[in-house]
Design a protein around this motif. Sequence first.
Motif, PDB file in Angstrom:
ATOM      1  N   LEU A  35       6.515  -7.677  -8.095  1.00  0.00           N
ATOM      2  CA  LEU A  35       5.583  -6.794  -9.235  1.00  0.00           C
ATOM      3  C   LEU A  35       6.711  -6.281 -10.249  1.00  0.00           C
ATOM      4  CD1 LEU A  35       2.737  -5.941 -10.401  1.00  0.00           C
ATOM      5  CD2 LEU A  35       3.098  -3.993  -9.051  1.00  0.00           C
ATOM      6  N   PHE A  93       1.161   5.943   2.117  1.00  0.00           N
ATOM      7  CA  PHE A  93       1.697   5.465   1.030  1.00  0.00           C
ATOM      8  C   PHE A  93       1.921   6.747   0.187  1.00  0.00           C
ATOM      9  CE2 PHE A  93      -0.878   1.967   2.474  1.00  0.00           C
ATOM     10  CZ  PHE A  93       0.152   0.806   2.341  1.00  0.00           C
ATOM     11  N   ALA A  96       4.880   8.564   1.562  1.00  0.00           N
ATOM     12  CA  ALA A  96       6.266   7.940   0.987  1.00  0.00           C
ATOM     13  C   ALA A  96       6.585   8.485  -0.344  1.00  0.00           C
ATOM     14  CB  ALA A  96       6.232   6.245   1.393  1.00  0.00           C
TER      15      ALA A  96
HETATM   16  N1  LIG Z   1      -8.714   0.740  -8.873  1.00  0.00           N
HETATM   17  C1  LIG Z   1      -9.709   1.608  -9.119  1.00  0.00           C
HETATM   18  O1  LIG Z   1     -10.756   1.534  -9.907  1.00  0.00           O
HETATM   19  C2  LIG Z   1      -9.780   3.159  -8.583  1.00  0.00           C
HETATM   20  C3  LIG Z   1     -10.428   4.042  -9.009  1.00  0.00           C
HETATM   21  C4  LIG Z   1     -10.642   5.243  -8.782  1.00  0.00           C
HETATM   22  C5  LIG Z   1      -9.383   5.817  -7.987  1.00  0.00           C
HETATM   23  N2  LIG Z   1      -8.531   4.671  -7.612  1.00  0.00           N
HETATM   24  C6  LIG Z   1      -7.568   5.412  -6.392  1.00  0.00           C
HETATM   25  O2  LIG Z   1      -6.412   5.229  -7.249  1.00  0.00           O
HETATM   26  C7  LIG Z   1      -5.310   4.964  -6.205  1.00  0.00           C
HETATM   27  C8  LIG Z   1      -4.370   3.763  -6.567  1.00  0.00           C
HETATM   28  O3  LIG Z   1      -5.659   2.671  -6.407  1.00  0.00           O
HETATM   29  P1  LIG Z   1      -5.101   1.195  -7.040  1.00  0.00           P
HETATM   30  O4  LIG Z   1      -6.465   0.431  -7.233  1.00  0.00           O
HETATM   31  O5  LIG Z   1      -4.339   1.494  -8.233  1.00  0.00           O
HETATM   32  O6  LIG Z   1      -4.264   0.503  -6.110  1.00  0.00           O
HETATM   33  P2  LIG Z   1      -3.406  -0.801  -6.124  1.00  0.00           P
HETATM   34  O7  LIG Z   1      -3.177  -1.246  -4.816  1.00  0.00           O
HETATM   35  O8  LIG Z   1      -3.755  -1.463  -7.168  1.00  0.00           O
HETATM   36  O9  LIG Z   1      -1.845  -0.100  -6.477  1.00  0.00           O
HETATM   37  C9  LIG Z   1      -1.142   0.679  -5.855  1.00  0.00           C
HETATM   38  C10 LIG Z   1       0.360   0.386  -6.097  1.00  0.00           C
HETATM   39  O10 LIG Z   1       1.001   1.389  -5.350  1.00  0.00           O
HETATM   40  C11 LIG Z   1       2.331   0.609  -4.976  1.00  0.00           C
HETATM   41  N3  LIG Z   1       3.026   1.283  -3.938  1.00  0.00           N
HETATM   42  C12 LIG Z   1       2.578   1.936  -2.477  1.00  0.00           C
HETATM   43  N4  LIG Z   1       3.463   2.434  -2.224  1.00  0.00           N
HETATM   44  C13 LIG Z   1       4.440   3.189  -3.034  1.00  0.00           C
HETATM   45  C14 LIG Z   1       5.146   3.758  -3.187  1.00  0.00           C
HETATM   46  N5  LIG Z   1       5.711   4.707  -1.942  1.00  0.00           N
HETATM   47  N6  LIG Z   1       5.976   4.128  -3.989  1.00  0.00           N
HETATM   48  C15 LIG Z   1       5.625   3.248  -5.298  1.00  0.00           C
HETATM   49  N7  LIG Z   1       4.828   2.389  -5.119  1.00  0.00           N
HETATM   50  C16 LIG Z   1       3.923   2.236  -4.228  1.00  0.00           C
HETATM   51  C17 LIG Z   1       1.808  -0.622  -4.432  1.00  0.00           C
HETATM   52  O11 LIG Z   1       2.733  -1.664  -4.240  1.00  0.00           O
HETATM   53  C18 LIG Z   1       0.783  -1.151  -5.605  1.00  0.00           C
HETATM   54  O12 LIG Z   1       1.314  -1.779  -6.424  1.00  0.00           O
HETATM   55  C19 LIG Z   1      -5.941   4.996  -4.646  1.00  0.00           C
HETATM   56  O13 LIG Z   1      -6.194   6.118  -3.998  1.00  0.00           O
HETATM   57  C20 LIG Z   1      -7.772   4.583  -5.259  1.00  0.00           C
HETATM   58  O14 LIG Z   1      -8.280   4.975  -4.182  1.00  0.00           O
HETATM   59  C21 LIG Z   1      -8.631   3.614  -7.908  1.00  0.00           C
END
Ligand SMILES: NC(=O)c1ccc[n+]([C@@H]2O[C@H](COP(=O)([O-])OP(=O)(O)OC[C@H]3O[C@@H](n4cnc5c(N)ncnc54)[C@H](O)[C@@H]3O)[C@@H](O)[C@H]2O)c1
Length: 427
Positions: A35, A93, A96
């Motif tokens: 990515l 996650f 970390a």
């Molecule tokens: N997508 C939505 O619409 C939405 C809406 C409200 C809340 N959220 C919340 O936001 C948070 C993130 O969701 P998202 O949809 O962006 O998830 P996502 O899976 O699209 O993105 C998360 C990213 O974090 C990266 N990642 C994982 N561990 C990591 C680390 N230790 N260091 C750096 N990068 C790391 C992953 O590789 C991934 O690219 C979640 O808690 C989710 O519940 C999401």
Amino acid sequence: MKISVVGLGYIGLPTGAMLAEAGHEVCGFDVNAQLRSRLRAGEIPGTENPVRELAAKAIAEGRMRVSERIESADAYVICTPTPTIDNRPDLSFVEAAATAVAAAARPGDLIVLESTVPPGTTERIVGNALRRAGKKPGEFRIAHCPERVIPGNIVYELRHNARVIGGRTASDARYARDLYASFVDGELMLTDCTTAELVKVVENTYRDVNIAFANELALLAEELGVDVWETIELANKHPRVNILRPGPGVGGHCIPVDPHFLSNANPFSTELIQTARRVNERMPHRVVRRVVEYVPGEPAEKKIALLGAAYKADVDDARESPTQRVEELLRERGYRTCVYDPLVTSFSRPLCASLEEAVAEADALILMTDHAAFRAVEPGMAGGLMRGRVLIDARRFFDAESWRAAGFTTYVLGARASSSLADLAMA
Ligand SMILES: NC(=O)c1ccc[n+]([C@@H]2O[C@H](COP(=O)([O-])OP(=O)(O)OC[C@H]3O[C@@H](n4cnc5c(N)ncnc54)[C@H](O)[C@@H]3O)[C@@H](O)[C@H]2O)c1
């Protein structure tokens, strides 16, 4: 400010780009190396054009860099996933990310957790990470600013939604507010971290319970011979009633997940929440039961086409999608399945390349996701390619009348418009 955004997924990437547009120096980090390279090359994943344009511009103009590590900054915004495993929150996650941020952070820096988490998580995980790094949490500013955007309209909502900002102290909350005020036009409401965490999961749990109510009404209405869609529409004319829509299940990584954050906190005080979850989890089974009823015969000889892999209309996100569950259940029973979705690229199984491929020789068609693109599906075209003529509409999306006129037997969730099984037996 210099801001490190940790996790460049659905939330982190547009948030970083918005911060960059607001004039901050942004460096983003994601553990996914592929990515990182794609982003650097200007390849922005996803189908939301405003997100793609904003992120591509911020990266191309050098206002947002994608780094190989978490760089020291004035503020850190953690946007890593918070899934559940066996209905229990998986905070690994976030842990970390917090550990890596704690190593880079200096006293006075702001550490914001945006990920949705169970109440009490931000202070515990960020505090412990700082302590493990030999630092004193009291010397840092810590906040939880839960994200509330809706996929499909992320850029608009990032700017215009009201935000709840919880601080470890009132002064931390005010400091975080100043950062968010640089790109959010919506109201910024200050509170403590735990309240902010609870508010976020309560919002999604409220929707889950409301949808469970609609689903229960749909099943009841079918038994009563009443149309649930009309019932809900009329009930919602009451100024203080707002019942959501029934469907084949609840998907996405928020609404079916967040209620577990509450029921895990105390299984004995969350009976309504747990029951609502079970009602929604049973909906895919109801869809499959309709297939069994409307498509009699040996499952191994039957092909079922599913329209829509996304968990809701007009998004490319198939996480926790009811289609995954329905497809799994159909395959467990021996049916052959074919899923078509013009928007989704990542799914638990290979997707069909085209609508025609999905419906060719199918014995039944299930409308799972109400994508606008499916409005173009003609009963004549589908019927011409299919072997059987059964439509199972789990969203009351199609005009059942025109499908019946084209020779289809139709089942519409919660509607009076379904063909009766007695008629089917006569056919
Ligand atoms: N997508 C939505 O619409 C939405 C809406 C409200 C809340 N959220 C919340 O936001 C948070 C993130 O969701 P998202 O949809 O962006 O998830 P996502 O899976 O699209 O993105 C998360 C990213 O974090 C990266 N990642 C994982 N561990 C990591 C680390 N230790 N260091 C750096 N990068 C790391 C992953 O590789 C991934 O690219 C979640 O808690 C989710 O519940 C999401």
